[in-house]
Scaffold this motif. Structure first.
Motif, PDB file in Angstrom:
ATOM      1  N   ARG A 153      51.328 -15.244   1.576  1.00 22.84           N
ATOM      2  CA  ARG A 153      50.033 -15.840   1.232  1.00 22.84           C
ATOM      3  C   ARG A 153      48.986 -15.585   2.318  1.00 22.84           C
ATOM      4  O   ARG A 153      49.327 -15.482   3.504  1.00 22.84           O
ATOM      5  CB  ARG A 153      50.204 -17.335   1.001  1.00 22.84           C
ATOM      6  CG  ARG A 153      51.132 -17.669  -0.159  1.00 22.84           C
ATOM      7  CD  ARG A 153      50.920 -19.104  -0.640  1.00 22.84           C
ATOM      8  NE  ARG A 153      51.289 -20.077   0.365  1.00 22.84           N
ATOM      9  CZ  ARG A 153      52.491 -20.652   0.470  1.00 22.84           C
ATOM     10  NH1 ARG A 153      53.465 -20.300  -0.351  1.00 22.84           N
ATOM     11  NH2 ARG A 153      52.733 -21.549   1.410  1.00 22.84           N
ATOM     12  N   PRO A 154      47.730 -15.475   1.935  1.00 25.57           N
ATOM     13  CA  PRO A 154      46.675 -15.221   2.938  1.00 25.57           C
ATOM     14  C   PRO A 154      46.673 -16.244   4.056  1.00 25.57           C
ATOM     15  O   PRO A 154      46.437 -15.898   5.220  1.00 25.57           O
ATOM     16  CB  PRO A 154      45.385 -15.284   2.106  1.00 25.57           C
ATOM     17  CG  PRO A 154      45.805 -14.930   0.727  1.00 25.57           C
ATOM     18  CD  PRO A 154      47.177 -15.501   0.554  1.00 25.57           C
ATOM     19  N   GLU A 155      46.924 -17.494   3.732  1.00 26.70           N
ATOM     20  CA  GLU A 155      46.895 -18.535   4.765  1.00 26.70           C
ATOM     21  C   GLU A 155      48.097 -18.466   5.710  1.00 26.70           C
ATOM     22  O   GLU A 155      48.150 -19.165   6.722  1.00 26.70           O
ATOM     23  CB  GLU A 155      46.819 -19.926   4.127  1.00 26.70           C
ATOM     24  CG  GLU A 155      48.014 -20.324   3.277  1.00 26.70           C
ATOM     25  CD  GLU A 155      47.853 -19.967   1.805  1.00 26.70           C
ATOM     26  OE1 GLU A 155      48.493 -20.622   0.969  1.00 26.70           O
ATOM     27  OE2 GLU A 155      47.076 -19.026   1.503  1.00 26.70           O
ATOM     28  N   GLN A 156      49.063 -17.607   5.399  1.00 25.36           N
ATOM     29  CA  GLN A 156      50.228 -17.429   6.264  1.00 25.36           C
ATOM     30  C   GLN A 156      50.113 -16.176   7.145  1.00 25.36           C
ATOM     31  O   GLN A 156      51.081 -15.796   7.799  1.00 25.36           O
ATOM     32  CB  GLN A 156      51.501 -17.314   5.411  1.00 25.36           C
ATOM     33  CG  GLN A 156      51.854 -18.573   4.646  1.00 25.36           C
ATOM     34  CD  GLN A 156      53.051 -18.348   3.732  1.00 25.36           C
ATOM     35  OE1 GLN A 156      53.099 -17.352   3.003  1.00 25.36           O
ATOM     36  NE2 GLN A 156      54.005 -19.256   3.757  1.00 25.36           N
ATOM     37  N   GLU A 157      48.937 -15.606   7.198  1.00 27.41           N
ATOM     38  CA  GLU A 157      48.781 -14.318   7.869  1.00 27.41           C
ATOM     39  C   GLU A 157      49.142 -14.374   9.353  1.00 27.41           C
ATOM     40  O   GLU A 157      49.761 -13.455   9.891  1.00 27.41           O
ATOM     41  CB  GLU A 157      47.355 -13.817   7.713  1.00 27.41           C
ATOM     42  CG  GLU A 157      47.202 -12.318   7.908  1.00 27.41           C
ATOM     43  CD  GLU A 157      45.866 -11.834   7.411  1.00 27.41           C
ATOM     44  OE1 GLU A 157      44.874 -12.053   8.137  1.00 27.41           O
ATOM     45  OE2 GLU A 157      45.816 -11.250   6.302  1.00 27.41           O
ATOM     46  N   ARG A 158      48.799 -15.467  10.019  1.00 27.87           N
ATOM     47  CA  ARG A 158      49.138 -15.567  11.435  1.00 27.87           C
ATOM     48  C   ARG A 158      50.643 -15.681  11.641  1.00 27.87           C
ATOM     49  O   ARG A 158      51.172 -15.203  12.643  1.00 27.87           O
ATOM     50  CB  ARG A 158      48.405 -16.744  12.080  1.00 27.87           C
ATOM     51  CG  ARG A 158      46.925 -16.490  12.292  1.00 27.87           C
ATOM     52  CD  ARG A 158      46.265 -17.552  13.145  1.00 27.87           C
ATOM     53  NE  ARG A 158      44.872 -17.257  13.368  1.00 27.87           N
ATOM     54  CZ  ARG A 158      44.396 -16.474  14.351  1.00 27.87           C
ATOM     55  NH1 ARG A 158      45.264 -15.898  15.181  1.00 27.87           N
ATOM     56  NH2 ARG A 158      43.111 -16.272  14.489  1.00 27.87           N
TER      57      ARG A 158
ATOM     58  N   GLN B 123      54.693 -25.959   1.186  1.00 29.10           N
ATOM     59  CA  GLN B 123      53.307 -25.946   1.619  1.00 29.10           C
ATOM     60  C   GLN B 123      53.313 -25.959   3.148  1.00 29.10           C
ATOM     61  O   GLN B 123      53.162 -26.996   3.787  1.00 29.10           O
ATOM     62  CB  GLN B 123      52.542 -27.156   1.048  1.00 29.10           C
ATOM     63  CG  GLN B 123      52.494 -27.167  -0.469  1.00 29.10           C
ATOM     64  CD  GLN B 123      51.807 -25.938  -1.035  1.00 29.10           C
ATOM     65  OE1 GLN B 123      50.808 -25.491  -0.486  1.00 29.10           O
ATOM     66  NE2 GLN B 123      52.338 -25.397  -2.114  1.00 29.10           N
TER      67      GLN B 123
ATOM     68  N   ASP C  54      52.596 -25.948   6.903  1.00 30.27           N
ATOM     69  CA  ASP C  54      51.457 -26.364   7.712  1.00 30.27           C
ATOM     70  C   ASP C  54      51.180 -25.269   8.732  1.00 30.27           C
ATOM     71  O   ASP C  54      51.722 -25.269   9.839  1.00 30.27           O
ATOM     72  CB  ASP C  54      51.759 -27.697   8.411  1.00 30.27           C
ATOM     73  CG  ASP C  54      50.519 -28.263   9.098  1.00 30.27           C
ATOM     74  OD1 ASP C  54      50.519 -29.455   9.420  1.00 30.27           O
ATOM     75  OD2 ASP C  54      49.555 -27.507   9.318  1.00 30.27           O
ATOM     76  N   VAL C  55      50.335 -24.332   8.359  1.00 24.05           N
ATOM     77  CA  VAL C  55      50.095 -23.175   9.200  1.00 24.05           C
ATOM     78  C   VAL C  55      49.459 -23.572  10.522  1.00 24.05           C
ATOM     79  O   VAL C  55      49.756 -23.010  11.572  1.00 24.05           O
ATOM     80  CB  VAL C  55      49.206 -22.147   8.460  1.00 24.05           C
ATOM     81  CG1 VAL C  55      48.862 -20.989   9.371  1.00 24.05           C
ATOM     82  CG2 VAL C  55      49.915 -21.659   7.213  1.00 24.05           C
ATOM     83  N   ALA C  56      48.602 -24.582  10.500  1.00 25.47           N
ATOM     84  CA  ALA C  56      47.945 -24.985  11.738  1.00 25.47           C
ATOM     85  C   ALA C  56      48.961 -25.401  12.795  1.00 25.47           C
ATOM     86  O   ALA C  56      48.860 -25.025  13.965  1.00 25.47           O
ATOM     87  CB  ALA C  56      46.979 -26.133  11.458  1.00 25.47           C
TER      88      ALA C  56
END
Length: 374
Positions: free
Chosen positions: A151-156, A362, A364-366
């Protein structure tokens, strides 16, 4: 157009076809680093062509053994575990998989790096920087990272895991950034966006995030940054040549781009006399094929399996991306049904699918990103 496969089928095809491409192109070592691609094509024709190649007769190389090791570490580590725990699991899998390398042609750098991992305290995945670590060994095994973090939000997370897993054996930007490309393009394929022609542009943007990760990690950061530019500049030149540096339009190819013309081009972008062994160039050749062939498995094989040089690495990468896009569309069952470790490849693909797309996953990428700075 290819009939649209389910997402889970595309996960399965990514892992299984990657193994199939590896085995078919490796041919028990007979075709890997064969300098004459035309000779390989003639031998394939004498064997009845691609459709007649039975995966049962083509054992896997070290590429798929290490890809399986990476994938199995990803699925056996709890989704909420700290990244350090995942890295430790990856290191242990790489150590263990060396026991299954007889006849598979593992590289000297890989073997020596794993030997260093053995000497580390358990859970320590770091090895010293190496000027010789720019090969394709990090790229050939990183596609599954894109399956785990699509997913884009998991890029890091994708950046961190592909970089750290890559430099466990290939601690040089040219080596582990090839792993980042392999993982990132798999994630793009899973998402179905952006268009394939824009993947290279996306990579150029993500390289800045990789550089930040390496700086913040503090592990041999200065030496890594001194050797950083080669990978980025090599890809910039390639994307300019194909007319897609900005990620728009269709890729431009010469009017004549047959076996011989491709051999000359692949050799020209490689650090050695044959195409594919560099971490920058193995995914580049795979991408060149993907841009050229569309949904044709046969043409993918012609372009990325059967060429002079490190053909099993380019095949493993290209077939993974192609499978993540098209599933098993028009692939002769003979080419993959009997592939060695079929059940393991298929099974870990299903587990990666469930981990990446579970409704409760879900992440928590942060919080995860904070871990990267510890």
């Amino acid at each position: 157009m290819a009939k649209r496969s389910t997402l889970q089928e595309r996960y399965q095809a990514c892992m299984v076809l990657s193994g199939a491409g590896d085995g078919l192109s490796y041919n028990s070592g007979h075709w890997r680093f064969e300098p004459d691609g035309e000779k390989i094509h003639m031998e394939v024709a004498k064997m009845g062509g691609l459709a007649n190649l039975d995966a049962k007769q083509f054992p896997l190389s070290d590429d798929t053994i290490m890809h399986l090791a990476t994938a199995e570490a990803l699925v056996e580590t709890d989704r909420d575990a700290p990244l350090e725990q995942l890295y430790g699991a990856l290191a242990q899998k790489y150590i263990k998989c060396i026991d299954d390398m007889s006849g598979r042609g593992p590289g000297i750098i890989c073997l020596s790096s794993v030997d260093r991992l053995k000497k580390n305290n358990k859970g320590d995945w770091r090895i010293p920087f190496s000027k010789a670590g720019g090969g394709s060994g990090g790229a050939m095994r990183s596609m599954c990272v894109g399956l785990r973090f699509p997913r884009p939000e998991q890029e890091r997370l994708l950046v961190a895991v592909s970089v750290e897993s890559g430099r466990m054996t290939h601690h040089h930007p040219t080596g582990y950034l090839g792993g980042l490309a392999a993982a990132l393009f798999t994630a793009y394929a899973v998402r179905g966006q952006p268009p394939v022609e824009a993947w290279g542009h996306g990579l150029m943007q993500v390289l800045d995030k990789a550089k930040e990760h390496v700086k913040e990690s503090g592990h041999c950061a200065k030496r890594n940054l001194r050797h950083w530019d080669f990978f980025e500049e090599s890809w910039r030149k390639y994307l300019q040549l194909r007319g897609i540096l900005e990620g728009t339009g269709k890729a431009q190819f010469p009017k004549q781009y047959g076996v011989r013309e491709r051999e000359i081009f692949f050799d020209s972008i490689s650090c050695s006399e044959v195409g594919g062994p560099g971490g920058h160039v193995a995914p580049m050749i795979a991408y060149d094929g993907l841009l050229r062939v569309g949904d044709s498995w046969t043409e993918l094989a012609n372009h990325t399996f059967f060429h002079g040089g490190d053909s099993d690495s380019t095949a493993a990468i290209a077939a993974a991306w192609w499978g993540a896009l098209y599933g098993f569309h028009n692939v002769p069952p003979k080419n993959y049904k009997g592939v060695e470790y079929y059940k393991r490849l298929h099974g870990v693909a299903d587990k990666l699918y469930r981990m990446a797309h579970h409704q409760d996953d879900q992440c928590d990428v942060a919080d995860k990103v904070k871990e990267l700075r510890v």
